[in-house]
Design a protein around this motif. Sequence first.
Motif, short mmCIF file in Angstrom:
data_model
loop_
_atom_site.label_atom_id
_atom_site.label_comp_id
_atom_site.label_asym_id
_atom_site.label_seq_id
_atom_site.Cartn_x
_atom_site.Cartn_y
_atom_site.Cartn_z
N UNK A 138 -12.53 42.72 -21.13
CA UNK A 138 -13.79 42.40 -20.44
C UNK A 138 -14.93 42.21 -21.44
N UNK A 139 -15.00 43.11 -22.44
CA UNK A 139 -16.04 42.98 -23.48
C UNK A 139 -15.82 41.70 -24.28
N UNK A 140 -14.57 41.45 -24.62
CA UNK A 140 -14.27 40.24 -25.40
C UNK A 140 -14.72 38.98 -24.67
N UNK A 141 -14.40 38.93 -23.40
CA UNK A 141 -14.70 37.72 -22.64
C UNK A 141 -16.20 37.45 -22.57
N UNK A 142 -16.98 38.48 -22.27
CA UNK A 142 -18.42 38.28 -22.15
C UNK A 142 -19.04 37.95 -23.51
N UNK A 143 -18.52 38.59 -24.58
CA UNK A 143 -19.04 38.29 -25.91
C UNK A 143 -18.63 36.90 -26.38
N UNK A 144 -17.42 36.52 -26.12
CA UNK A 144 -16.98 35.17 -26.51
C UNK A 144 -17.82 34.10 -25.82
N UNK A 145 -18.09 34.31 -24.54
CA UNK A 145 -18.91 33.33 -23.84
C UNK A 145 -20.32 33.27 -24.43
N UNK A 146 -20.84 34.43 -24.84
CA UNK A 146 -22.19 34.47 -25.38
C UNK A 146 -22.23 34.01 -26.84
#
Length: 188
Positions: free
Chosen positions: A121-129
């Motif tokens: 979940x953290x990876x996904x939001x950070x990758x998008x940002x």
Amino acid sequence: MSQFPEGREQEFRRLYAAYFDAVLGYALRRTDRPEDAADVTAETFLVAWRRLAHVPPGEEARPWLYGVARRTLANHRRGEHRRSDLGARLRRELPAALPDPSADVVQRADVTEAMRRLSGRDQEVLELHLWEGLQPREIAEVLGLTTVVVRPRLSRARARLREALGNDPEPAGHHHSTDLLAAQEETP
């Protein structure tokens, strides 16, 4: 009455069958690569097709085709020379025009390794940002969430990433890993 009693296509087929080997041999003897000879031969017969009315009859066709092949070969060589000069110029000018990407590569490797240690979940939001450059509103749209949910999730993910990066011993020349996060946090 037509200039070609058996038809234009039939006349070209006769010319091609009679002189293809001769033209290809001419080109092969004057080029370094077989594919260049094939290009010269194809271009020669393309010219012959376009100017079929100007091709002399009988055995006089071969010197005419050699003349076309000679001019085609000269154009080919000029093109190769221009490409070679352009390539040399680009190789000389490219280092000055583009910054050295090695620092970015090292920085990205550090961030990528730290992100692998985070939750999905953290990876996904950070990758998008960080990678896609999306703002919380846009991330919310991608994930099907509200901005109210995404903002704190992104903030927590940044903190975890910062911690993951901070726990790593920083090798020489890797001073920019946390700078990327700081710069990203300053964006609205």
